[in-house]
Every structure is written in C-alpha cells, then in structure tokens.
Write a protein that holds these residues in place. Sequence first.
Motif, PDB file in Angstrom:
ATOM      1  N   LYS A   1       1.034  -1.402   0.364  1.00  0.00           N
ATOM      2  CA  LYS A   1       0.294   0.362  -0.293  1.00  0.00           C
ATOM      3  C   LYS A   1       0.781   1.220   0.212  1.00  0.00           C
ATOM      4  O   LYS A   1       0.138   2.184  -0.591  1.00  0.00           O
ATOM      5  N   ALA A   2       2.284   1.060   0.536  1.00  0.00           N
ATOM      6  CA  ALA A   2       2.620   2.379   0.711  1.00  0.00           C
ATOM      7  C   ALA A   2       3.619   2.963  -0.553  1.00  0.00           C
ATOM      8  O   ALA A   2       4.705   3.488  -0.847  1.00  0.00           O
ATOM      9  N   GLY A   3       3.428   1.840  -1.628  1.00  0.00           N
ATOM     10  CA  GLY A   3       4.265   1.633  -3.353  1.00  0.00           C
ATOM     11  C   GLY A   3       5.668   1.231  -3.300  1.00  0.00           C
ATOM     12  O   GLY A   3       6.342   2.125  -4.033  1.00  0.00           O
ATOM     13  N   TYR A   4       6.078   0.893  -2.571  1.00  0.00           N
ATOM     14  CA  TYR A   4       7.300  -0.092  -1.774  1.00  0.00           C
ATOM     15  C   TYR A   4       7.137  -1.038  -3.519  1.00  0.00           C
ATOM     16  O   TYR A   4       8.740  -1.674  -3.668  1.00  0.00           O
ATOM     17  N   ILE A   5       6.691  -1.856  -3.570  1.00  0.00           N
ATOM     18  CA  ILE A   5       6.344  -3.044  -4.303  1.00  0.00           C
ATOM     19  C   ILE A   5       6.131  -2.338  -5.504  1.00  0.00           C
ATOM     20  O   ILE A   5       5.806  -1.498  -6.243  1.00  0.00           O
ATOM     21  N   GLN A   6       6.898  -3.024  -7.213  1.00  0.00           N
ATOM     22  CA  GLN A   6       7.078  -2.319  -8.627  1.00  0.00           C
ATOM     23  C   GLN A   6       5.330  -2.919  -8.711  1.00  0.00           C
ATOM     24  O   GLN A   6       4.435  -3.241  -8.398  1.00  0.00           O
ATOM     25  N   PRO A   7       5.076  -1.767  -9.931  1.00  0.00           N
ATOM     26  CA  PRO A   7       3.310  -1.619  -9.929  1.00  0.00           C
ATOM     27  C   PRO A   7       3.666  -3.296 -11.065  1.00  0.00           C
ATOM     28  O   PRO A   7       4.850  -3.780 -11.867  1.00  0.00           O
ATOM     29  N   GLY A   8       2.135  -3.548 -11.053  1.00  0.00           N
ATOM     30  CA  GLY A   8       1.869  -5.213 -11.953  1.00  0.00           C
ATOM     31  C   GLY A   8       2.743  -6.370 -11.212  1.00  0.00           C
ATOM     32  O   GLY A   8       2.628  -7.489 -11.442  1.00  0.00           O
ATOM     33  N   ALA A   9       2.626  -5.963  -9.929  1.00  0.00           N
ATOM     34  CA  ALA A   9       3.546  -7.323  -9.047  1.00  0.00           C
ATOM     35  C   ALA A   9       2.637  -8.836  -8.720  1.00  0.00           C
ATOM     36  O   ALA A   9       2.181 -10.086  -9.048  1.00  0.00           O
ATOM     37  N   LEU A  10       0.952  -7.906  -8.957  1.00  0.00           N
ATOM     38  CA  LEU A  10       0.321  -9.157  -9.293  1.00  0.00           C
ATOM     39  C   LEU A  10       0.065  -9.617 -10.195  1.00  0.00           C
ATOM     40  O   LEU A  10      -0.403 -11.019 -10.217  1.00  0.00           O
TER      41      LEU A  10
END
Length: 373
Positions: A227-236
């Motif tokens: 939620k904080a945006g620390y993971i790359q977009p498209g991770a799912l």
Amino acid sequence: CIGLLFATSLCFAVGGADQSGNDSKQVTIEFMQWWEPENPGLFDSIIERFQKANPDIKINLISKPFSDIQQQVTIAAASGTLSDVVAMDPRWAYDVAKQQAVVPMDDYFKNDSKLNGKYDMTRVNGKGYVIVFQNFIYPLFYNKTYLADAGIANPPSTWSELVTVAKRVTNSNKDRYALAWGLNVQSPNNIQNDLLSYIWAMDGSVYPKFDTPANQEAFEFLIGLYKAGYIQPGALVAAEQDKVELFASGRVAMCVTSLAHINMINQRAPNLNYDLAMMPVKDGYNGKRNFKNAVWGLGISTKSKHKEQAWKFIQFLLQPDIATEVADVAHAFPGHKDSTVNWVNSNDLFKKAFNMYQQCGTKNESGGAPRAS
C-alpha cells in the motif's frame, strides 16, 4: 522329430540358464527423475560406480522433464506402477502419502547409524516420505549501490529496517522501487518466495493452521509495504522471471529469488553491484532463522518389489561425497548436514550463500500440506 525338437529345446533352455547364471540373480531398479535432462551426464559415473560395487543391482535410469515427472508420479501412483526409486518435489508429498504410493523412510534411517539424523524429510502426519537430497535456497538479493546512495551501510535484517530502506530507495518518478514481487496466480510458487518466506524465516508455520495472530501480523506488514508503494507496479501479474529482470535492470533494489539466478543476473548486468542477505525478521525475534528452499527429493515406491535394493541405491546417493558431487554439478547445497561443496569457490556470492545456509535452517511447508481442490 518331436523327440529331436524336444531335446534341442531342452539344450537351448539349459544352455541359456548356464550362460545367464549371474544375470538371473541381478535385480533391476528403476530410478525416475528430471535431474539428468537439466544436467546431462549427471548420473553416468555415479551409476557406473554403484553397479560396480553392487553387481547384483542394475539401475535403469528414466529421465523426463519436470512437468512430465509430476504427471507421471500422479498417474503411476494411482495405478501402482511407480518406479522403485523416484525423484520428487516435496509439494507432492501429501498426495503420494495419501495414495500410499511411497513408503515412510523413518525406519530405514533409524537402522543406518551413519545417515540417521543427517537428512531432513518432508513429513505428512509425522512420517517422513520425501528425503531432502539437495537444497536450492532463496536469499534476499539487494543492490548495494542503491542502499549506499541512500546512506544505508547494511542490508535490512528486521522489518523496521526493511521499511527504512524501502522509504529511502523508492522513487516512483525514476520508476525505481524497493522490492519486486511476482504474484501471478499461474505461478503459485512465487507466493511462497515473496510472502510466505517472511513467515518461514522466523520458523513460523502456515500449515495446518494459517490464520494465526503471528501470520496475520506478517501479512499486515507485507500489505503495508504494498500500500505504501514500495513494490513495483504489476506485482500481481508478474512472474519469477520478471522479478529477476527487474532486479538486473536496476528498477528494484531488492528481491527474493533462487541462488540459481546469480549467473543469469551476472550475464544480464555484469556491472551490477549487489549482494545477498538473510530474510528480514520481526523486530525482537531471536529464534531460528530459515531460508525458503526448493528441493530435489527422493522416495521409494510402495509397490516396489525390491525395496531393500532401492534403499541401497539411495544410501549410495546420500553418502556425503556423492551428495557433494551431485551438488557441484547442479549448483545446489547437499541435504547431508556434514557435506561440503566445491562449486561455491567459483564466486564470492556463492561462498557467502553457503555460509549463511550452514548457519540457518530451510523451510517450505508446501511439501506436507494438502493442495486446494
């Protein structure tokens, strides 16, 4: 004419028996595995040496790709035609144990003073069905340059340190993120690598009860990172390969992946300044540390007519020198607790990983757990 034909047939029968004297006593053991196709020639010398030392046993090596082996194990287990010795992924342990397709190995080890206690096994209802022959660990890969530029000298060892690193290295304007996840549902193993590894790192458990306070806390922490945006977009929708590419290209500062990817990262980004670390754990945790691992496992078919000879072959494979020989070819860490490896000397990161492996345990509960239907 009939008498002559009978006499001739009898001579052939007797002659055949005389000529095959030793062969008639020889037992053939089928060994089905996917390791040889991935490492051509892996078993040539090993089987030759075993058969020379045990002339009464012949090994019939059956090699198939991993996907075919998985299907074959399922089909053969149901039909009772499984090979005497079979290579297994621990994730199949629950199914083959439920089908009574492989035998529990505990008593075999108890009767072998040299091997007893030297190997872990994947257990179902307390019984060991799959011997952990070779380990492939999943450490935390981190970009040393990104951490240094952010004023961070060491990799994160706790959850709070991971958050600090994530805050400092994430810059969405530069399309740079702290962590790469690959949670594509088509590759469920990645959920183990990117989420469950945080629980197993602290020797936690997700089976048989997943919904525990400790697991809830771990997932709340991981959701917070997302939620904080620390993971790359498209991770799912990303897969394991995507994570490695993101790390090699410098778009993420950290990822959890197999040690086997070091060579690929070095080829993709020969100037990348990176290192390996243990998984971060909850602040204040001082217990056993684990790596999530993948395994080459071994088992014996319940329907085998030659279980003692099958165990004799497995005993040979489990000897420290043979286990090391296999590990050196496959770039794995032997399951034998006293084994050493030579291949790690080719790379400082490999050496570091092996040192961490010797200090920690390994854990992957997917082996003894039932699959969702």
